[in-house]
Design an enzyme around this catalytic site. Sequence first.
Site, PDB file in Angstrom:
ATOM      1  N   TYR A   1     -44.118   3.806  32.681  1.00  0.00           N
ATOM      2  CA  TYR A   1     -43.280   2.635  32.921  1.00  0.00           C
ATOM      3  C   TYR A   1     -44.087   1.471  33.497  1.00  0.00           C
ATOM      4  CZ  TYR A   1     -39.546   6.161  32.576  1.00  0.00           C
ATOM      5  OH  TYR A   1     -38.719   7.184  32.164  1.00  0.00           O
TER       6      TYR A   1
ATOM      7  N   ALA B   1     -24.904   5.405  27.963  1.00  0.00           N
ATOM      8  CA  ALA B   1     -25.250   5.128  26.561  1.00  0.00           C
ATOM      9  C   ALA B   1     -25.596   3.654  26.320  1.00  0.00           C
ATOM     10  CB  ALA B   1     -24.116   5.576  25.637  1.00  0.00           C
TER      11      ALA B   1
END
Length: 301
Positions: free
Chosen positions: A51, A201
């Site tokens: 990241y 989601a």
Amino acid sequence: MRTNQLGSSELYVSEIGLGCMSLGTDEGQAVKLIHEALDQGVNFLDTADLYDKGRNEELVGKAVQGRREDVIIATKVGNRRVEGQDGWVWDPSKDYIKSAVKDSLRRLGTDYIDLYQLHGGTLDDPVEETIEAFEELKREGWIRYYGISSIRPNVIREYVSKSNIVSVMSQYSILDRRPEEEVLDLLAENGISAIARGPVARGILSDRGQSKAEKGYLDYSKNELLDILKRLEEYGNGADLTHTAIRYALSHAAVACTIPGASSLEQLLHNIAAGTVEKLSPQDIQTIQAITRANQYEAHR
């Protein structure tokens, strides 16, 4: 905040953790968000060397200074940068894992990692060698426990049968129910915990769902998603959809923790508030499953 034992380990993780990938690179903002999460009872922080080219680990390390013993840090390994090239290459070798852990420890400003996770994995990997690397790091005291972050059922089965993993991180939500058929029961039977990422989601299971549904999701079209959102809203009768989504991801016995991401204080507090909501009833779960469908792993095996 409720806590759950992570597999057979001595780690007890808050049922709602913080996925740190979306924190951004601004130190002040990231540290502020992590401090607020910790103040609200979150004790599980998930990051990765991948990241922001290691910057995310550095920010996590700065945020937990003076509070290290109260925090369970999870990070990941397996994606290696090649000097002079863009991007990353996959490298699950023992040499790389044992080298990369030192860089993660330095960036995190700690002398141990609570949960070290293989960040992916395929059946072509030298699985025994990879496991050996994690076992050695554990014996040497650099890591307390290890797990894998994978959505591949065949890879997960390999590690369940051959290693001492305590957890499997996998994408799991109302809209991505793939782990239900092949993964979650397997983990529960073997005393291994699931860590559910992506519970909302990509924001589709939130009050911004209609705009987020524009591009579809997995095998769902935009129109299917809009219909599902409408039916979930009708069934929820005023219940917050994000909270319902997070509680659904926590409803399976194998799931110890879910890690929604947050890029703002408002979003962080809203996610954490799901911890104060009652657990879903069996009837709630059955209704939600009737509204959606049990997707299956196809490309990722």
